[in-house]
Write a protein that holds these residues in place. Structure first.
Motif, mmCIF file in Angstrom:
data_model
loop_
_atom_site.group_PDB
_atom_site.id
_atom_site.type_symbol
_atom_site.label_atom_id
_atom_site.label_comp_id
_atom_site.label_asym_id
_atom_site.label_seq_id
_atom_site.Cartn_x
_atom_site.Cartn_y
_atom_site.Cartn_z
ATOM 1 N N SER A 1 1.098 -4.745 -5.434
ATOM 2 C CA SER A 1 0.539 -5.504 -4.304
ATOM 3 C C SER A 1 0.675 -7.004 -4.544
ATOM 4 O O SER A 1 0.880 -7.775 -3.590
ATOM 5 C CB SER A 1 -0.924 -5.124 -4.075
ATOM 6 O OG SER A 1 -1.730 -5.467 -5.186
ATOM 7 N N ALA B 1 4.137 -7.910 -3.557
ATOM 8 C CA ALA B 1 4.244 -7.922 -2.098
ATOM 9 C C ALA B 1 3.631 -9.184 -1.507
ATOM 10 O O ALA B 1 4.139 -9.737 -0.522
ATOM 11 C CB ALA B 1 3.574 -6.677 -1.517
ATOM 12 N N SER B 2 2.531 -9.656 -2.100
ATOM 13 C CA SER B 2 1.902 -10.881 -1.595
ATOM 14 C C SER B 2 2.812 -12.088 -1.797
ATOM 15 O O SER B 2 2.850 -12.997 -0.953
ATOM 16 C CB SER B 2 0.549 -11.105 -2.289
ATOM 17 O OG SER B 2 0.724 -11.498 -3.645
ATOM 18 N N MET C 1 6.124 -11.937 -1.818
ATOM 19 C CA MET C 1 7.169 -11.783 -0.805
ATOM 20 C C MET C 1 6.687 -12.279 0.559
ATOM 21 O O MET C 1 7.412 -12.975 1.283
ATOM 22 C CB MET C 1 7.584 -10.308 -0.709
ATOM 23 C CG MET C 1 8.309 -9.772 -1.924
ATOM 24 S SD MET C 1 8.538 -7.974 -1.833
ATOM 25 C CE MET C 1 9.515 -7.843 -0.333
ATOM 26 N N THR D 1 7.252 -6.663 4.415
ATOM 27 C CA THR D 1 6.364 -7.180 3.365
ATOM 28 C C THR D 1 4.895 -6.882 3.680
ATOM 29 O O THR D 1 4.114 -6.553 2.784
ATOM 30 C CB THR D 1 6.569 -8.690 3.175
ATOM 31 O OG1 THR D 1 6.420 -9.365 4.428
ATOM 32 C CG2 THR D 1 7.950 -8.983 2.632
ATOM 33 N N LEU E 1 4.329 -3.237 2.758
ATOM 34 C CA LEU E 1 4.234 -3.028 1.314
ATOM 35 C C LEU E 1 2.920 -3.565 0.761
ATOM 36 O O LEU E 1 2.293 -2.943 -0.108
ATOM 37 C CB LEU E 1 5.417 -3.706 0.608
ATOM 38 C CG LEU E 1 6.794 -3.084 0.863
ATOM 39 C CD1 LEU E 1 7.885 -3.950 0.225
ATOM 40 C CD2 LEU E 1 6.861 -1.671 0.313
ATOM 41 N N PHE E 2 2.507 -4.728 1.253
ATOM 42 C CA PHE E 2 1.246 -5.321 0.810
ATOM 43 C C PHE E 2 0.087 -4.381 1.109
ATOM 44 O O PHE E 2 -0.808 -4.167 0.275
ATOM 45 C CB PHE E 2 1.054 -6.669 1.514
ATOM 46 C CG PHE E 2 -0.033 -7.523 0.927
ATOM 47 C CD1 PHE E 2 -0.396 -7.431 -0.405
ATOM 48 C CD2 PHE E 2 -0.702 -8.446 1.723
ATOM 49 C CE1 PHE E 2 -1.401 -8.229 -0.949
ATOM 50 C CE2 PHE E 2 -1.706 -9.255 1.200
ATOM 51 C CZ PHE E 2 -2.055 -9.142 -0.138
#
Length: 472
Positions: free
Chosen positions: A322, A325-326, A328, A345, A348-349
């Protein structure tokens, strides 16, 4: 030693052998009521965030004032969170659920007075919104603390993580509904009264079901060994034990910070994206993907952990992913015309971030047993609200006004739109730092599982001895 002490305590208080444990079918009704309450409360919290600009224009207030309709949840939950933990562990689950249902309903109805034209409220209309949000905010700790207590009291050990996951994830489901429904219901500010009326329906329904359908504080027969001693520690004794528990404090700081970050992300997403030219509908779609993928991640991880009991490994891996993802999202959100990448993104986050939530709540109980479930999860939630308030204030302070931006889709106030580039980068940095800290320093024993295993072994040994004793 602590695990052995917990097992000893459990053995002393578990007079019934495992054969007498029973799971009642009405546990699913209780779960459904808690889910509806959790979902409704989240919808009330995030009602205005996806349409913040239109809300500001309709009530003639600033965006910062609109943000207070979300932030009041965090502020009120800090002091009342401690009260909620006492209610759950000392008064009982039924009282907590019914009380939260009434507070939630009163809040939803109070908000509707702000748009009643015959009252001629003028500038006072905003305060009805604010007071309604305050009532709903009082209900939030009672609702959010309930899943672990419900799972411990009513569900057998092989269903606890799944039940906790279902009840906990109904909160982001409410966030999902708000992200999709608010922009759809409010294409223009004049439709805000319709939105408030629709959001009151699930709150009223949940209150009726909770008041008329929940009659018992605990089941007549416990579903597991640990349920027999769920209220074993007095409230203040439990608090002292938690404050001396190093693994629990690390979990509270890191996981509480994670909840605070997700709160900020959900509340501010529309404002972050509109300055780069993305519409409210697209921001709502990103919020929906964020939540839907989070629900999927939580479901899959909850099922996996129920079978493997790998709480620590699962949370550490998910926290790291995570954080990536943050990062990204922070980079991608700086640019225009990146709709597909932003959607990926955000997905995913949500997938990795929300997956941590129910597992970490169960892990809080495991590392703090025999402290009551309401106290162990409640203190983490209070920490998350404190961190969330600090983050909301910090992130808004780091924004930069952009007076003339031809690409912005924000409904501009007198100072123009806000550039959220720096706040989003700071958020990603904090998420990454907490993930690293959690991976390196968090270690604990599964005290509740260990105690239940010892209790089961002792019961089997006693049964074996009894079976070989000759009749006189």
């Amino acid at each position: 030693m602590e695990g052995a002490e917990a097992a000893s305590l459990l053995g002393e208080r578990s007079a019934a052998p495992p054969a007498r444990f029973r799971a009642y079918r009405r546990r699913w009704f209780l779960l459904a009521v808690v889910c509806l309450l959790n979902c409704s409360n989240a919808m009330l919290w995030l009602t205005f965030a996806p349409v913040a600009d239109k809300t500001a224009a309709y009530f003639h207030i600033s965006l910062e004032t609109v943000n207070w309709l979300s932030m009041v949840y965090l502020l009120i939950s800090i002091p009342f969170g401690l009260v909620a933990t006492w209610v759950l562990d000392s008064v009982g689950l039924r009282c907590a659920v019914v009380l939260s249902a009434w507070l939630n309903m009163i809040g939803s109805i109070t908000r509707m007075f702000s748009v009643l034209k015959f009252l001629s409220l003028g500038s006072q209309s905003y305060w009805y919104l604010f007071v309604g949000q305050c009532f709903s905010a009082l209900a939030q700790p009672l609702i959010i603390f309930s899943p672990t207590k419900l799972a411990a009291l009513w569900f057998p050990d092989h269903q606890r993580a799944t039940a906790n996951m279902i009840a906990s994830m109904s909160n982001p489901l409410g966030i999902l509904i708000a992200n999709l429904l608010s922009p759809a219901l409010v294409p223009e500010g004049k439709h805000i009264p319709l939105m408030l009326g629709i959001y009151a329906v699930p709150a009223v329904t949940a209150c009726v079901l909770a008041t008329l359908g929940i009659h018992e504080k605990v089941p007549p027969t416990p579903p597991s060994a640990s349920a027999t001693s769920s209220n074993s520690q007095p409230f203040f004794t439990g608090l002292k034990m938690l404050l001396r528990n190093k693994p629990y404090i690390i979990l509270a700081v890191c996981f509480g910070g994670g909840i605070g970050m997700f709160t900020c992300f959900s509340a501010l997403l529309e404002q972050i994206l509109c300055e780069k030219g993305y519409s409210n509908d697209f921001a709502g779609l990103n919020g929906a993907l964020f939540t839907v993928c989070g629900l999927l991640g939580a479901f899959l991880l909850g099922m996996y952990v129920d079978r493997t009991k790998k709480f620590i490994e699962s949370t550490k891996i998910s926290f790291c992913l995570s954080a990536l993802a943050s990062i990204m999202f922070a980079v991608t959100s700086r640019f225009r015309h990146q709709a597909i990448t932003l959607a990926i993104t955000s997905s995913l986050f949500g997938f990795f971030g929300f997956a941590i939530y129910p597992i970490a709540m169960e892990l809080a109980v495991e590392c703090s047993y025999p402290v009551g479930e309401g106290t162990s999860t409640g203190l983490i939630f209070v920490a998350s609200q404190i961190e969330g308030v600090i983050l909301m204030i910090l992130l808004q302070a780091l924004t930069v006004h952009v007076s003339e931006d031809p690409f912005s889709t924000c409904a501009l106030d007198q100072d123009g739109a806000l550039d959220w580039t720096t706040p989003v980068l700071v958020l990603a940095g904090l998420c990454s730092g907490m993930a690293c800290f959690y991976v390196i320093f968090f270690h604990t024993d599964y005290k509740r599982l260990h105690a239940e295993t010892i209790s089961a072994d002792l019961a089997k040994a006693e049964d074996a001895v009894t079976a070989h004793v000759p009749e006189s």
